[in-house]
Design a protein around this motif. Sequence first.
Motif, PDB file in Angstrom:
ATOM      1  N   GLU A  53       0.741  -1.105   0.151  1.00 46.77           N
ATOM      2  CA  GLU A  53      -0.134  -0.086   0.090  1.00 46.77           C
ATOM      3  C   GLU A  53       0.842   0.691   0.018  1.00 46.77           C
ATOM      4  O   GLU A  53       0.304   2.334  -0.471  1.00 46.77           O
ATOM      5  N   PHE A  54       1.776   0.472   0.765  1.00 47.82           N
ATOM      6  CA  PHE A  54       2.396   2.974   0.970  1.00 47.82           C
ATOM      7  C   PHE A  54       3.513   2.348   0.080  1.00 47.82           C
ATOM      8  O   PHE A  54       4.113   4.225  -0.862  1.00 47.82           O
ATOM      9  N   ALA A  55       4.022   1.366  -1.013  1.00 45.27           N
ATOM     10  CA  ALA A  55       4.743   1.856  -2.233  1.00 45.27           C
ATOM     11  C   ALA A  55       3.518   2.306  -3.643  1.00 45.27           C
ATOM     12  O   ALA A  55       4.620   3.347  -4.066  1.00 45.27           O
ATOM     13  N   GLY A  56       2.065   2.255  -3.513  1.00 45.45           N
ATOM     14  CA  GLY A  56       1.595   3.203  -4.164  1.00 45.45           C
ATOM     15  C   GLY A  56       1.161   5.120  -3.610  1.00 45.45           C
ATOM     16  O   GLY A  56       1.212   5.308  -4.941  1.00 45.45           O
ATOM     17  N   VAL A  73      11.511 -10.697   2.916  1.00 50.05           N
ATOM     18  CA  VAL A  73      11.026 -10.742   1.734  1.00 50.05           C
ATOM     19  C   VAL A  73       9.668 -10.916   1.456  1.00 50.05           C
ATOM     20  O   VAL A  73       9.630 -10.500   0.016  1.00 50.05           O
ATOM     21  N   ASP A  74       8.460 -11.057   1.898  1.00 56.27           N
ATOM     22  CA  ASP A  74       7.279 -11.210   1.899  1.00 56.27           C
ATOM     23  C   ASP A  74       7.276  -9.713   2.156  1.00 56.27           C
ATOM     24  O   ASP A  74       6.343  -8.835   0.677  1.00 56.27           O
ATOM     25  N   GLY A  75       7.826  -8.318   2.409  1.00 54.61           N
ATOM     26  CA  GLY A  75       7.537  -7.219   2.350  1.00 54.61           C
ATOM     27  C   GLY A  75       8.065  -6.704   1.089  1.00 54.61           C
ATOM     28  O   GLY A  75       7.781  -5.386   0.557  1.00 54.61           O
ATOM     29  N   MET A  76       9.270  -7.377   0.470  1.00 60.42           N
ATOM     30  CA  MET A  76       9.620  -6.939  -0.798  1.00 60.42           C
ATOM     31  C   MET A  76       8.783  -7.429  -1.582  1.00 60.42           C
ATOM     32  O   MET A  76       7.970  -6.904  -3.193  1.00 60.42           O
ATOM     33  N   ARG A  77       8.292  -8.416  -1.773  1.00 61.97           N
ATOM     34  CA  ARG A  77       7.245  -8.429  -2.779  1.00 61.97           C
ATOM     35  C   ARG A  77       6.434  -7.489  -3.323  1.00 61.97           C
ATOM     36  O   ARG A  77       5.882  -7.406  -3.710  1.00 61.97           O
ATOM     37  N   ALA A  78       5.944  -7.908  -1.588  1.00 62.89           N
ATOM     38  CA  ALA A  78       4.214  -7.147  -1.741  1.00 62.89           C
ATOM     39  C   ALA A  78       5.130  -5.516  -2.376  1.00 62.89           C
ATOM     40  O   ALA A  78       3.894  -4.775  -2.957  1.00 62.89           O
ATOM     41  N   ALA A  79       5.757  -5.324  -1.599  1.00 65.02           N
ATOM     42  CA  ALA A  79       6.351  -3.456  -1.941  1.00 65.02           C
ATOM     43  C   ALA A  79       5.985  -3.112  -3.527  1.00 65.02           C
ATOM     44  O   ALA A  79       6.056  -1.994  -4.444  1.00 65.02           O
ATOM     45  N   ILE A  80       7.224  -4.252  -3.945  1.00 62.53           N
ATOM     46  CA  ILE A  80       7.347  -4.272  -5.584  1.00 62.53           C
ATOM     47  C   ILE A  80       6.002  -4.691  -6.828  1.00 62.53           C
ATOM     48  O   ILE A  80       5.533  -3.569  -7.383  1.00 62.53           O
ATOM     49  N   ALA A  81       4.603  -5.928  -6.467  1.00 67.50           N
ATOM     50  CA  ALA A  81       3.800  -5.491  -6.360  1.00 67.50           C
ATOM     51  C   ALA A  81       3.171  -4.426  -6.855  1.00 67.50           C
ATOM     52  O   ALA A  81       2.555  -3.821  -7.510  1.00 67.50           O
ATOM     53  N   GLY A  82       3.170  -3.546  -5.640  1.00 58.88           N
ATOM     54  CA  GLY A  82       2.437  -2.101  -4.616  1.00 58.88           C
ATOM     55  C   GLY A  82       2.897  -0.775  -6.099  1.00 58.88           C
ATOM     56  O   GLY A  82       2.429  -0.083  -6.876  1.00 58.88           O
TER      57      GLY A  82
END
Length: 269
Positions: A53-56, A73-82
Amino acid sequence: MSQTPGTLLAALRAEPPLVQCITNYVAMNIAANVLLAAGASPAMVSDAEEAGEFAGIAGALTVNIGTLSAPFVDGMRAAIAGAQAAGRPWVLDPVACQATGYRRRVSAELAAQHPTIIRGNASEILALAGEENRGQGVDGRDAVETAEDGARRLALQTGAVVAVTGEVDFVTDGNRHARVEGGSSFMPINTAMGCSLTCLCGAYAAVAQDPFDAAIAALAHFAVAGRHAHEGATGPGSFAPRFLDALHALTPEMLDAQVLVHGVGEAVA
């Protein structure tokens, strides 16, 4: 360059970008201070519950694998997707990607997610490109020039601008290239210099039209500031605060006048 380092520094300071930095525990404070000194706004947001959400809302995302863990790593994946969903640039720093099987797997997975910029030392870039290297842990023991062909192939494979940093930095998008000179001999013996540079690449990517120009500008800012900070420094301890001051003191005009960049935009041989 369609946009010079000085032009991009002026843009960065006119509207400071918010840069989401998923970086390692060693680098967080130093990287935040580097971004603030340069003129950007850092945010160390890494948990998967909010990273996407923050990456957006961030202007750019930077991902550094220095202190890997499954939650990180889970945070990285979520951030990249965002970031990708929001059309934001993101930067990968494959720290010591050659050291262990876990790092090799994670770095390969992330590199396949089409980063905007990849920044690493020569050993890391060689390893990520699938080539032999002499890296030991986080220490790069290969010369920048030995990684230039691998960097070009990695850029063509991933679509990223690849920045190989060392005594003379090399930047390529697979077709164009540039070399940036400067810095200080105290930089390699100050922790988190490269990690902080990755975050600064993100800041410039947030304001640049072309990530090739963004990478050159970030490297140029570091190179000129490092050269200024070296004057009067007696060792790595006295260099560190001088470096932050130099990052902050550089003006767009000074940066364009003093940067040493060669071969900008020329085709890679």
